[in-house]
Design a protein around this motif. Structure first.
Motif, PDB file in Angstrom:
ATOM      1  N   UNK A  91      25.675  39.825  47.677  1.00 56.77           N
ATOM      2  CA  UNK A  91      27.617  40.492  48.400  1.00 56.77           C
ATOM      3  C   UNK A  91      27.914  39.902  48.221  1.00 56.77           C
ATOM      4  N   UNK A  92      29.126  40.907  46.924  1.00 53.28           N
ATOM      5  CA  UNK A  92      30.447  40.394  46.651  1.00 53.28           C
ATOM      6  C   UNK A  92      30.026  39.332  44.935  1.00 53.28           C
ATOM      7  N   UNK A  93      28.884  39.939  44.676  1.00 56.46           N
ATOM      8  CA  UNK A  93      28.597  39.310  43.094  1.00 56.46           C
ATOM      9  C   UNK A  93      28.087  40.345  42.155  1.00 56.46           C
ATOM     10  N   UNK A  94      29.099  40.868  42.296  1.00 54.06           N
ATOM     11  CA  UNK A  94      29.082  42.410  41.090  1.00 54.06           C
ATOM     12  C   UNK A  94      30.672  42.536  40.272  1.00 54.06           C
ATOM     13  N   UNK A  95      30.317  42.782  39.257  1.00 54.15           N
ATOM     14  CA  UNK A  95      31.607  42.477  38.075  1.00 54.15           C
ATOM     15  C   UNK A  95      32.093  44.028  38.316  1.00 54.15           C
ATOM     16  N   UNK A  96      32.979  44.303  37.793  1.00 56.81           N
ATOM     17  CA  UNK A  96      33.828  45.665  37.370  1.00 56.81           C
ATOM     18  C   UNK A  96      34.311  44.728  35.892  1.00 56.81           C
ATOM     19  N   UNK A  97      33.747  45.441  34.431  1.00 58.68           N
ATOM     20  CA  UNK A  97      34.119  45.838  33.692  1.00 58.68           C
ATOM     21  C   UNK A  97      35.017  46.228  32.698  1.00 58.68           C
ATOM     22  N   UNK A  98      35.892  46.121  31.910  1.00 57.00           N
ATOM     23  CA  UNK A  98      36.804  47.282  31.060  1.00 57.00           C
ATOM     24  C   UNK A  98      36.689  46.646  29.473  1.00 57.00           C
ATOM     25  N   UNK A  99      36.911  47.382  28.263  1.00 57.70           N
ATOM     26  CA  UNK A  99      36.947  46.848  27.281  1.00 57.70           C
ATOM     27  C   UNK A  99      36.248  46.118  26.627  1.00 57.70           C
ATOM     28  N   UNK A 146      27.110  32.929  40.028  1.00 62.35           N
ATOM     29  CA  UNK A 146      26.716  33.729  38.659  1.00 62.35           C
ATOM     30  C   UNK A 146      27.230  34.168  38.521  1.00 62.35           C
ATOM     31  N   UNK A 147      28.157  34.926  38.944  1.00 57.23           N
ATOM     32  CA  UNK A 147      29.015  36.187  39.006  1.00 57.23           C
ATOM     33  C   UNK A 147      29.963  35.496  38.646  1.00 57.23           C
ATOM     34  N   UNK A 148      30.894  34.770  39.774  1.00 50.53           N
ATOM     35  CA  UNK A 148      32.233  33.427  38.751  1.00 50.53           C
ATOM     36  C   UNK A 148      31.837  33.081  38.188  1.00 50.53           C
ATOM     37  N   UNK A 149      30.632  32.023  37.008  1.00 53.33           N
ATOM     38  CA  UNK A 149      30.288  31.602  36.036  1.00 53.33           C
ATOM     39  C   UNK A 149      30.948  32.521  34.538  1.00 53.33           C
ATOM     40  N   UNK A 150      30.139  33.881  35.468  1.00 54.67           N
ATOM     41  CA  UNK A 150      30.390  35.150  34.280  1.00 54.67           C
ATOM     42  C   UNK A 150      31.625  35.249  34.228  1.00 54.67           C
ATOM     43  N   UNK A 164      39.434  43.131  20.820  1.00 50.41           N
ATOM     44  CA  UNK A 164      39.874  43.841  21.626  1.00 50.41           C
ATOM     45  C   UNK A 164      38.783  42.494  23.281  1.00 50.41           C
ATOM     46  N   UNK A 165      40.054  41.844  24.008  1.00 43.04           N
ATOM     47  CA  UNK A 165      39.668  40.910  24.791  1.00 43.04           C
ATOM     48  C   UNK A 165      38.371  41.847  26.262  1.00 43.04           C
ATOM     49  N   UNK A 166      37.878  41.563  26.372  1.00 40.75           N
ATOM     50  CA  UNK A 166      37.188  41.921  27.857  1.00 40.75           C
ATOM     51  C   UNK A 166      37.809  41.637  29.344  1.00 40.75           C
ATOM     52  N   UNK A 167      38.002  42.265  30.246  1.00 43.10           N
ATOM     53  CA  UNK A 167      39.291  42.425  31.315  1.00 43.10           C
ATOM     54  C   UNK A 167      37.475  42.819  32.447  1.00 43.10           C
ATOM     55  N   UNK A 168      36.834  41.025  32.965  1.00 40.01           N
ATOM     56  CA  UNK A 168      36.397  40.714  33.601  1.00 40.01           C
ATOM     57  C   UNK A 168      37.009  40.259  35.107  1.00 40.01           C
ATOM     58  N   UNK A 169      36.428  41.679  36.192  1.00 40.30           N
ATOM     59  CA  UNK A 169      36.845  40.493  37.505  1.00 40.30           C
ATOM     60  C   UNK A 169      35.746  41.105  38.653  1.00 40.30           C
ATOM     61  N   UNK A 170      36.021  40.876  39.645  1.00 45.49           N
ATOM     62  CA  UNK A 170      34.976  41.730  40.757  1.00 45.49           C
ATOM     63  C   UNK A 170      35.084  42.798  41.783  1.00 45.49           C
ATOM     64  N   UNK A 171      34.721  43.613  41.609  1.00 44.48           N
ATOM     65  CA  UNK A 171      34.811  44.622  41.373  1.00 44.48           C
ATOM     66  C   UNK A 171      35.104  45.048  43.660  1.00 44.48           C
TER      67      UNK A 171
END
Length: 311
Positions: A91-99, A146-150, A164-171
């Protein structure tokens, strides 16, 4: 489910239509099992695309991995591996990644994010018309830490060969932060319908979705129709799906874009067929936004769909 790290398997990339019984008999063919389950949304019963099987015997668990891992089912290859626990810690370990680099698919995303922890599932959104990546994906880790670390390590960093830099945040954060702003879509009127389908022939990556208006053929005058609000969900209005459409069609169309809570096809009870429109409730605003980008203007069986946020 008992947590036995040598007999408990996690199975990813299951087809959404796979039933519990089919899932059970497939793994029972290897040997006796203590328990098995497809992980589903509690209210709708919708499959999240992964499940767990706990075998009586370690050898059977190993044989299931050797026999069934990589098996092609419908349009997916399932992944079978040992699970560390029953899955509650994701739960809460899903990342949203853009670019994401345009040529990356699930495999490349998986290898780039893998050094930071055990990945349950990766997903890359692609345009259903062209197969071209929308450069947006999701990475579901085994645990929140683990999601936090990534997130810390890769957010703002350029992947190999990309400028282009990745945008990474929690979904989950997207769902909270990116709700439609007050007054969104309040300015629609019937004159937007004229020539609508030619105005945006193909969705462009630079367009700000939240400033776009989508023509809603129902107009403003039908307050009683359809599920207007659902706690924690974002409702899409899907028009021109045809009189033969059913709920399965909407699940199949929208599930690849993100987590679907429920679908609702509006029926003409007198004629026993669909009235030509329905509703899809999605958990995350960002995923709902991409579903609009994917399917508004999409041609389905000779009809052009119109998809917008429900007023």
């Amino acid at each position: 489910m008992a947590d036995n790290s040598n007999t408990n398997l996690i199975i990813n990339y299951l087809p959404q239509t796979l039933s519990d019984e089919e899932f059970r008999s497939m793994f029972l063919s290897i040997g006796p099992i203590k328990s098995c389950k497809i992980v589903r949304d509690k209210s709708s019963g919708y499959s999240y695309g992964f499940g767990f099987v706990d075998y009586e015997d370690e050898d059977d668990a190993q044989r299931a991995i050797k026999t069934l891992n990589g098996l092609q089912m419908q349009n997916k290859k399932i992944k079978v591996a040992l699970a560390r626990h029953g899955g509650d810690a994701i739960k809460g370990a899903n990342l949203y990644v853009r670019n994401l680099p345009r040529e990356w698919r699930e495999e490349e995303v998986h290898s780039y994010f893998e050094p930071y922890g055990k990945i349950i599932q990766t997903r890359v959104l692609v345009d259903p018309n062209t197969g071209v990546s929308k450069r947006v994906g999701f990475v579901l880790y085994d645990t929140r830490s683990e999601a936090d670390a990534a997130c810390s390590a890769l957010g703002g960093k350029n992947p190999p060969g990309s400028n282009e830099a990745l945008l990474v945040k929690f979904a989950d954060d997207n769902a909270k932060k990116l709700r439609p702003p007050p007054g969104y879509q309040q300015h629609q009127s019937h004159h937007h319908s004229a020539g609508y389908s030619n105005r945006f022939p193909s969705p462009g990556p630079m367009r700000n979705q939240r400033n776009r208006f989508h023509f809603n053929p129902m107009g403003q005058g039908h307050p009683g129709q359809g599920p207007y609000s659902q706690a924690g969900g974002h409702i899409l209005f899907v028009y021109n799906i045809g009189t033969d459409a059913d709920e399965k069609l909407l699940w199949q169309l929208f599930a690849p874009c993100g987590t679907v809570q429920k679908v609702n096809v509006i029926m003409d009870t007198g004629k026993g067929c669909c009235k030509g429109y329905g509703f899809v409730t999605m958990t995350n605003y960002e995923e709902a936004e991409y579903a609009i980008e994917c399917y508004n203007g999409y041609w389905l069986k000779g009809r052009q769909l119109q998809v917008s946020f429900k007023n």
